[in-house]
Each structure stands twice: as structure tokens, then as C-alpha cells.
Design a protein around this motif. Sequence first.
Motif, PDB file in Angstrom:
ATOM      1  N   HIS A  67      -3.417   1.649   9.446  1.00 54.49           N
ATOM      2  CA  HIS A  67      -2.205   1.434   8.646  1.00 54.49           C
ATOM      3  C   HIS A  67      -1.021   1.149   9.566  1.00 54.49           C
ATOM      4  N   ILE A 111      -5.306   6.064   9.425  1.00 50.78           N
ATOM      5  CA  ILE A 111      -3.858   6.021   9.672  1.00 50.78           C
ATOM      6  C   ILE A 111      -3.544   5.055  10.819  1.00 50.78           C
ATOM      7  N   THR A 168       0.247   4.364   0.765  1.00 51.25           N
ATOM      8  CA  THR A 168       0.147   5.192   1.970  1.00 51.25           C
ATOM      9  C   THR A 168       1.056   4.657   3.062  1.00 51.25           C
ATOM     10  N   ARG A 169       1.070   3.319   3.219  1.00 53.79           N
ATOM     11  CA  ARG A 169       1.933   2.733   4.246  1.00 53.79           C
ATOM     12  C   ARG A 169       3.402   2.958   3.923  1.00 53.79           C
ATOM     13  N   GLU A 175       4.556   5.545   2.381  1.00 52.54           N
ATOM     14  CA  GLU A 175       4.799   6.954   2.727  1.00 52.54           C
ATOM     15  C   GLU A 175       4.958   7.133   4.226  1.00 52.54           C
ATOM     16  N   ILE A 176       4.107   6.451   4.984  1.00 47.55           N
ATOM     17  CA  ILE A 176       4.208   6.541   6.442  1.00 47.55           C
ATOM     18  C   ILE A 176       5.589   6.092   6.894  1.00 47.55           C
ATOM     19  N   ASN A 200      -0.344  14.604   7.829  1.00 47.69           N
ATOM     20  CA  ASN A 200       0.281  14.675   6.503  1.00 47.69           C
ATOM     21  C   ASN A 200      -0.485  13.938   5.422  1.00 47.69           C
ATOM     22  N   PHE A 201      -1.623  13.364   5.787  1.00 56.62           N
ATOM     23  CA  PHE A 201      -2.374  12.595   4.796  1.00 56.62           C
ATOM     24  C   PHE A 201      -3.814  13.083   4.712  1.00 56.62           C
ATOM     25  N   ASP A 261       0.827  -1.205   0.000  1.00 57.46           N
ATOM     26  CA  ASP A 261       0.000   0.000   0.000  1.00 57.46           C
ATOM     27  C   ASP A 261       0.864   1.260   0.000  1.00 57.46           C
ATOM     28  N   VAL A 274      -6.396  11.467   4.658  1.00 55.94           N
ATOM     29  CA  VAL A 274      -7.363  10.511   5.191  1.00 55.94           C
ATOM     30  C   VAL A 274      -7.495  10.693   6.697  1.00 55.94           C
TER      31      VAL A 274
END
Lengths: 86, 86
Positions: B45, B42, B13-14, B16-17, B34-35, B11, B37
Motif C-alpha cells: 500500500h 501494508i 486502507t490507503r 487511513e494510512i 494499526n491494521f 482504497d 492485515v
Amino acid sequence: MRRDVFQAIADPTRREILGMIAREKLNLNSVAENFPVSRPAISRHIKILTECGLVTIKQLGRERFCEANLESLNQVSEWIDQYRIF
Amino acid sequence: MRRDVFQAIADPTRREILGMIAREKLNLNSVAENFPVSRPAISRHIKILTECGLVTIKQLGRERFCEANLESLNQVSEWIDQYRIF
DNA sequence: TATATTTGTAACCGATCGGTTAAATAACGA
DNA sequence: TCGTTATTTAACCGATCGGTTACAAATATA
């Protein structure tokens, strides 16, 4: 439909398929023989692998031989390498 | 519930985290800012990332700081490295 | 030409995914 | 103590996933 390599290798069956055809080119039936799932299921896995460039198909008559094209894995190893500094 | 690293990093997003907290420890709210969503999204995630060892949590009062623990990425790079012979 | 072989596609199914909002829990600060 | 802050959990939703069976299409073979 450009596929994501990260997502393509997330599935263990697809990783196994890659390992299998990295050793030798195989047609779809030969790949499918090695798995407990149906041929159409393998067909879709291979389609996903081709959509992100990890597999290329060489058609020979009615057979389609699957060849591993592992350069796309660099997208993954490059992403990992950026953290190797730490 | 032992999670799969391959699936965890599938994923975007993950990923990026992970990149975000690899630079500095952050509490969950700071990550979520920072997202685009919601915070619960988060939170899930990050839970997935901890379940495969990629993130560890340090509780400090009511805050939970997320720290990247990137050794688990070796599972991925080792899998890729086996093909680097070719 | 008729039949068998190789493969892809369509339609469907249950499970999982990534997201949401609302409520619960726990710790801090006035 | 009471309100605020940080976070998780629950319940739900639509989309996607990985699988199936049934059928279509194309090539090889008798």
C-alpha cells in the motif's frame, strides 16, 4: 449496492463521462458514441456512477437521460479538506 | 511506474494510512500495527502511495519513515473544483 | 403488425487487486 | 560474529474490474 464515490471516480472513463454529462444531459447512446468502448461497457460505468449518487437517470420513453449529480463529490473534497489545515 | 492519485486514494486502507502519517511520521512497522492485515500488505500500500507522490520515505538505518506529502491531492481537488462553478 | 431503436443483462475472458506465507536483504545490538 | 529487527520481494490465491459478444425487453415508427 451502495457504491463508494472514491472508487467510482478512480476510473478515468467514468471521470470523462461525468465531465461530459455535467455540460448537458445525454442519453446512454450519445455518451457511448464518444468512447472507443462498447455500449454495454458504458452502461455498466453509468450504473456504477448512479449507485453512488453521482448520476441520476431520467427515463423518457425508451431513452434514459443521464444527469450529473455532483454533490456526492463533497465526500471527496471534505476528505481532502481535512488536510488543508496543514 | 507513475501511479494515478485517484486510484491510490480509492482504497480505504490507503486513505487511513495517509491520515495516520499525516499526523506524524511513522516507520512501516508502526503503521502496520494499526491494521488487521499483514506487514507485506501494508508495504505494498505504501509503495503505491509513494508511486503517486502522496508519501515520501526517509530511510534512517534499517527503518523507513513514511511522511505524508499531500500536495498531490490537488490533482483531485482541482478536478472537483472545475465543477464547483455549477 | 412488423421492424427498428434504445437499453439492460448474462456469460465469458484476461488483467489487476488486495491479501497471504515464505524467503531474501540489510542494519542493529549482544 | 551471531541473532534479532525492519523491510522488501516472490509466488501464489480468490475476488473484482473492465472489456467483449450475444441475447432479451421495451418502446417508437413504418
